[in-house]
Design an enzyme around this catalytic site. Structure first.
Site, mmCIF file in Angstrom:
data_model
loop_
_atom_site.group_PDB
_atom_site.id
_atom_site.type_symbol
_atom_site.label_atom_id
_atom_site.label_comp_id
_atom_site.label_asym_id
_atom_site.label_seq_id
_atom_site.Cartn_x
_atom_site.Cartn_y
_atom_site.Cartn_z
ATOM 1 C CB VAL A 1 -3.814 0.031 -20.345
ATOM 2 C CG1 VAL A 1 -3.807 1.202 -21.312
ATOM 3 C CG2 VAL A 1 -3.185 0.395 -19.010
ATOM 4 C CB SER B 1 -7.244 5.185 -18.016
ATOM 5 O OG SER B 1 -5.881 5.483 -18.172
ATOM 6 C CE1 TYR C 1 -6.434 7.048 -22.344
ATOM 7 C CE2 TYR C 1 -6.691 4.823 -23.207
ATOM 8 C CZ TYR C 1 -6.515 5.680 -22.136
ATOM 9 O OH TYR C 1 -6.427 5.178 -20.876
ATOM 10 C CE LYS D 1 -5.684 8.380 -17.115
ATOM 11 N NZ LYS D 1 -5.222 8.290 -18.515
ATOM 12 C CE1 TYR E 1 -3.157 9.033 -13.816
ATOM 13 C CE2 TYR E 1 -0.897 8.344 -14.280
ATOM 14 C CZ TYR E 1 -2.215 8.482 -14.676
ATOM 15 O OH TYR E 1 -2.599 8.076 -15.934
#
Length: 307
Positions: free
Chosen positions: A261, A63, A243, A66, A191
């Protein structure tokens, strides 16, 4: 300040915590990683780096990617991007369907899964397909890290696609609300390839330097974002980068940061440095257990915080 000595202290003090947490075993390829590894690197304005641990060991940034995709998208779409994805913390799990349904297919922010999938959809529309969008993200990663060898791990991407039911559901739900333009499976597959980008802490720390210096790489002077755009990315990293533990990270660490992660975390100290840490075992929120603690130690020992 003796940064190398501080990093050595952290590496020593962090050892008992390397046994805590668990790897992201819901992605089979990540479950095979040695869980007891640790690395940490800082990069200064001059390009000077200080590292401890396995700082040249490659891992899947997940992530953290992102941030790269969002940097490209905000540069292309500017404010119009916010019609498709918000900028508020989610307060829910990063793959929550409930919140997405309740808010009519508009993801809370670009750092939860639904938001990142929408960003990928937008990039594919702009660049004209999956291959070109992925290449743009990879080239961006290569440029900001000053390493043209950066690539993605096809085994990790394939492994994620085999367990993609929830992410595909998120995409289908957004499509049902009209917030999706391209083929769902194609976007989600691309993705996952983005998330499977491989770096080490030396690459990652170097890569995030542009966000520590108002969107411009201080080493080569290349501008990737303008000052306002960089401010927006940093703000989202602070409020949404971990998160539903983002508030806790801001409280304990006090820096804009983004986790993945795969066990990596990046953070920036504005006008000073960028930081990358890696330890594969995760806490209950999906963030590196030892990595989070190491960054907390670093800001406590150095006094470097935005607060």
């Amino acid at each position: 300040m003796n940064y190398q000595q501080i990093l050595k202290e952290i590496e020593k003090e962090i050892q008992p915590s390397l046994q805590k947490g668990k790897v992201a075993d819901y992605i089979p390829a990540l479950a095979e990683v040695d869980p007891n590894q640790f690395a940490m690197t800082i990069t200064l304005k001059s390009g000077e780096q200080f590292s401890v641990g396995k700082s040249q060991e490659d891992f899947s940034i997940q992530s953290i990617s992102k941030v790269l995709a969002f940097s490209l998208a905000i540069n292309i779409y500017s404010k119009s991007l916010y019609k498709r994805v918000g900028v508020e913390p989610s307060g829910n799990a990063f793959n929550s369907l409930v919140q997405l349904e309740y808010e009519q297919g508009i993801p809370r922010n670009p750092f939860i899964n639904a938001g990142a999938i929408v960003v990928m959809d937008a990039l594919m529309s702009h660049y004209g397909g999956d291959y070109l969008a992925l290449e743009k993200i990879l080239n961006f990663a290569r440029d900001i890290s000053a390493n043209q060898e950066i690539k993605f791990d096809s085994t990790v991407a394939k492994s994620e696609m085999e367990y993609a039911s929830r992410n595909l559901s998120l995409a289908h739900l957004m499509k049902s609300f009209g917030n999706f333009d391209n083929d769902v499976r194609n976007v989600v597959q691309t993705y996952f390839k983005q998330c499977a980008i491989v770096m080490n802490t030396e690459n990652l720390s170097r890569a995030m330097l542009y966000l520590a210096f108002d969107g411009t790489d201080p080493i080569n002077g290349r501008s990737f974002l303008n000052e306002l755009q960089a401010k927006r990315v940093n703000a989202l990293m602070l409020t949404c980068g971990h998160y539903d533990a983002s508030g806790e990270f801001a409280y304990n660490v006090g820096l804009p940061g983004k986790s993945g992660v795969g066990g990596g975390i990046v953070a920036v100290v504005p006008d000073v440095m960028s930081i990358a840490v890696w330890s594969p075992r995760l806490n209950s929120y999906g963030n590196s257990y030892a990595g989070t603690l190491a960054l907390q130690m670093f800001t406590s020992k150095t006094g470097l915080s935005i607060f």
